[in-house]
Design a protein around this motif. Sequence first.
Motif, PDB file in Angstrom:
ATOM      1  N   LEU A  85       0.814  -1.211   0.000  1.00 41.58           N
ATOM      2  CA  LEU A  85       0.000   0.000   0.000  1.00 41.58           C
ATOM      3  C   LEU A  85       0.845   1.257   0.000  1.00 41.58           C
ATOM      4  CD1 LEU A  85      -2.788  -1.072   2.541  1.00 41.58           C
ATOM      5  CD2 LEU A  85      -3.070  -0.697   0.076  1.00 41.58           C
ATOM      6  N   THR A  86       2.011   1.164   0.621  1.00 39.11           N
ATOM      7  CA  THR A  86       2.807   2.382   0.820  1.00 39.11           C
ATOM      8  C   THR A  86       3.940   2.568  -0.178  1.00 39.11           C
ATOM      9  OG1 THR A  86       4.180   1.190   2.435  1.00 39.11           O
ATOM     10  CG2 THR A  86       2.297   2.431   3.283  1.00 39.11           C
ATOM     11  N   SER A  87       4.503   1.470  -0.729  1.00 45.20           N
ATOM     12  CA  SER A  87       5.698   1.633  -1.557  1.00 45.20           C
ATOM     13  C   SER A  87       5.812   0.556  -2.635  1.00 45.20           C
ATOM     14  CB  SER A  87       6.957   1.610  -0.687  1.00 45.20           C
ATOM     15  OG  SER A  87       8.119   1.710  -1.499  1.00 45.20           O
ATOM     16  N   PRO A  88       5.362   0.857  -3.850  1.00 45.21           N
ATOM     17  CA  PRO A  88       5.553  -0.104  -4.947  1.00 45.21           C
ATOM     18  C   PRO A  88       7.029  -0.412  -5.199  1.00 45.21           C
ATOM     19  CG  PRO A  88       3.933   1.553  -5.548  1.00 45.21           C
ATOM     20  CD  PRO A  88       4.540   2.009  -4.253  1.00 45.21           C
ATOM     21  N   ARG A  89       7.887   0.614  -5.068  1.00 49.19           N
ATOM     22  CA  ARG A  89       9.314   0.387  -5.342  1.00 49.19           C
ATOM     23  C   ARG A  89       9.881  -0.660  -4.393  1.00 49.19           C
ATOM     24  NH1 ARG A  89      13.813   1.999  -3.107  1.00 49.19           N
ATOM     25  NH2 ARG A  89      12.699   3.403  -1.672  1.00 49.19           N
ATOM     26  N   ARG A  90       9.602  -0.508  -3.095  1.00 50.74           N
ATOM     27  CA  ARG A  90      10.135  -1.451  -2.116  1.00 50.74           C
ATOM     28  C   ARG A  90       9.467  -2.820  -2.246  1.00 50.74           C
ATOM     29  NH1 ARG A  90       9.239   1.045   3.425  1.00 50.74           N
ATOM     30  NH2 ARG A  90      10.230  -0.896   4.117  1.00 50.74           N
ATOM     31  N   SER A  91       8.185  -2.840  -2.598  1.00 47.35           N
ATOM     32  CA  SER A  91       7.480  -4.119  -2.765  1.00 47.35           C
ATOM     33  C   SER A  91       8.089  -4.927  -3.910  1.00 47.35           C
ATOM     34  CB  SER A  91       5.999  -3.870  -3.036  1.00 47.35           C
ATOM     35  OG  SER A  91       5.379  -3.271  -1.927  1.00 47.35           O
ATOM     36  N   LEU A  92       8.306  -4.277  -5.053  1.00 47.35           N
ATOM     37  CA  LEU A  92       8.905  -4.974  -6.190  1.00 47.35           C
ATOM     38  C   LEU A  92      10.359  -5.339  -5.903  1.00 47.35           C
ATOM     39  CD1 LEU A  92       7.327  -2.871  -9.079  1.00 47.35           C
ATOM     40  CD2 LEU A  92       6.646  -5.137  -8.281  1.00 47.35           C
ATOM     41  N   GLY A  93      11.022  -4.498  -5.109  1.00 42.62           N
ATOM     42  CA  GLY A  93      12.386  -4.823  -4.689  1.00 42.62           C
ATOM     43  C   GLY A  93      12.401  -6.073  -3.817  1.00 42.62           C
ATOM     44  N   HIS A  94      11.397  -6.208  -2.956  1.00 43.80           N
ATOM     45  CA  HIS A  94      11.289  -7.411  -2.118  1.00 43.80           C
ATOM     46  C   HIS A  94      11.149  -8.660  -2.980  1.00 43.80           C
ATOM     47  CE1 HIS A  94       9.898 -10.224   0.914  1.00 43.80           C
ATOM     48  NE2 HIS A  94       8.791 -10.423   0.212  1.00 43.80           N
TER      49      HIS A  94
END
Length: 888
Positions: free
Chosen positions: A459-468
């Motif tokens: 919900l908060t960070s697509p960049r960090r989610s895709l990085g995960h």
Amino acid sequence: MTTVLQFAEIDAGMVAEVGGKAANLGELTRAGLPVPAGWALTTEAYRQVAEAAGLAEVIAARRQAGGRTEGQAAEGLAEAARSRLLETPVPDEVAKAVAAAYEGLGGGPVAVRSSATAEDLPFASFAGQQDTYLNVVGADDVLDAVRRCWASLWTDRAVAYREANGIDHAGVRLAVVVQVMVDARVAGVMFTANPVTGRRREAVIDAAPGLGEAVVSGAVNPDRFVVDTVTGRVLDRHEGDKRLAIRAAPGGGTLRDTLPGALRDGDLPAGLCLTDTQARELAELGARVERHYGAPQDTEWAVDGDGTLWLTQARPITTLYPLPEATREGLRVYFSFNVAQGVMGPITPMGLAAFKLAGAGAARLFGHGPAELGDGPAFMAVSGGRLWLDLTTALRSRAGRTILPRLLRIAEARTAVVVDRLMADPRLPVIHTGRLPVVRAAARFARRIHAPARVLLALTSPRRSLGHVRDLGERIDRRLRVPAGATPAQRLDHAERVLAGTFPLAVSVMPIAITGYGLFGLASRLSGVPVGEMQDVLRSLPANPTTEMDLELWGLAGRIEPEPFRELPVHELARRYREGTLPPKAQREITGFLDRYGHRGVAEIDLGLPRWSEDPAHILGVLANYLRTGAAGGVPAIAPDALFARGAADAETAMAAVVTRARRRGRLRGAVTRFALRRTRAYAGLREMPKFFLVQTLAGVRRSMLAVGEHLVATGVLAESHDVFFLTFAEARAALAGGDRRELVAERRASHEREARRRHVPRVMLSDGTEPEAQAATTADPGSLSGSAASAGTVTGPARVVLDPVGAHLEPGEILVCPSTDPGWTPLFLTAGGLVMEMGGAMSHGAVVAREYGIPAVVGVADATHRIGTGDLITVDGAAGTVTLQED
């Protein structure tokens, strides 16, 4: 050598000497069942005649001329062999033995029947492939019938049937059964299990007046009885018209009586040629035969003028799907994992063992893991080399009845219909009424994969989610690394540990993907636009590893030197690639593609099957297909990469339209809808990632197991390294101590190959053998087929039916018709004008990829590959979920 054996001298282990039919009749006689007296002329007599006729030379010459005998070559082989056998004299000793044995039966009317060594086998019945001669009278006529039986081993249909079942012509011989003729008042066939629905302990009896040949040959519409062999209750009776009867003619041979109408004979019920009592007696006899063999049987029977019941033949019912081994009591409901994954063939033993380990890891997340990981979770079963999931607990749970149908409507729509019907079955009442256990298990699962944290991150960070997600892939790569000096035992330990632990890692992507789909539903509610009208938002999704792979392969076709791919056959391209002698750019680009995607393959969920990096022939064939059709580098407006870009633009337009409608309901609604759909676009493509990670793990384990296989070859345990996949992990560990496993592997390979030829696998099966979908089947309009809407749009074009993507050729605009798909199929989507699948739902793999490529698709179309033929002109309406066969 002995050329004549009486039935009492024959048992089931003598197929090589007397063929399948005689072996069964001997076995039944020795078991005390009512079989008319008879004897068998052994295969030794056939061998003598075949040798004198020079059949070995005929077979060898045909093979040399036509390779594997197919089409005209097969017909030529059949005709030449028949002619040789009919022209070759019968040796005097054989003729004298036949005459003496015939007189030993009393010299009266007999039936002369073929009995081939490849006949009445557990996997192929060969029913009707060789000839039978009824009411034969006189020694000379018996010998003539014997000669014609030998020749019938080489009819066109018998040759074609052997080839379809992978049976070597040179290894087949034929014996002949000679049996006292029953002057039947009524005769027919009986299956001790229902051959249509698959239900065991349900005898199906077809009966007609006169000899059973009328029923067997299909010359008459017989009376039909269905009997429960456990209770003896007659479940159904249906009167046939029986307008024809075949009877023994005076002096030999048979004659056909045309009956004026329904038979009415004495005290029989109106029109029926058996009483209920006789039907029950027959069912009881069938149950005795089944108990003797331990498997359902296809039998032939006759009732003579005195009312005596005779058994004239029994063989296995080869079309029944084998039952999963029951681990729990009561009626169970099994769902085919293979069907759901689009892998219709069997899985290798080590592939099944890998799924049990992964399944055990999954079950532990819910708190229900098995005591021994290798046993797999309680809900997994194996049958026919395929994996089955036991849905019984869910079906008998109030919560399961709410959740399961909704999941199936998304992923496997046809199964959802079957499950809906099963919920009304009184044998499957709800017994688990509490929701608390389900809530606790779901909460435990969510906690162990860190779902709340993943959803918050999404919900908060697509960049960090895709990085995960990228980090997960790298983490799995690190887990798969095995030290170069690892022993075979250490490799096996590592493989089991990795397989049991990969599922929790791979599935931790799902909270992010589900957040995307959840926000998609929220956008629908906020805007008032139905989800079905928002499908364009899901076009050309980023971060989908399968579509990225397909587009990379398409782009590669436009960059490499085209000449060898347009000119050379695939096997030659594969040879040159392995030798490094393709044109430099092609060699380099293909190597780069395989470095990234070489762990994938067709039926890639099976650990035991080669990856593209091992056998690049499929990928090279796809490239050749692209280049030969002129598709790669073709008109930019229809090239897949252009279509994908257009799809992304269409998605932006669709998003804007939905946001506009939401804004009309309020500015805040519009802002939240825009936010939701942006997140949907960012995350929905990740639905393919868990499987991508699982396949990545399977490929790594496969590499390690090949090293174990090489060790077992070096120690004399296996013949070749790939044989290790026909052992389980536990068996491979035991094999490290020594002991020849080559015979075991050969048996399993043969069984695997037989199962691979099975054309029909039930999607749902009950533990009593019933296939609910077959039980409820109705006759459909042959011109219109219905399924589930999967990808909007309408297209009319020629169909291309493909059962195996390896080597398949698809012209641009042709409509792909197939059983199901996995990522190994998707390169074909790039030239397809539309898609029709027998399996799947709106969120199944093929449906999702079709939407992303913007091709109309209908999934869950029953028997599509049988009801549609290659070249048929069809219209696919992906919004209505219909497929229409057009007039040429």
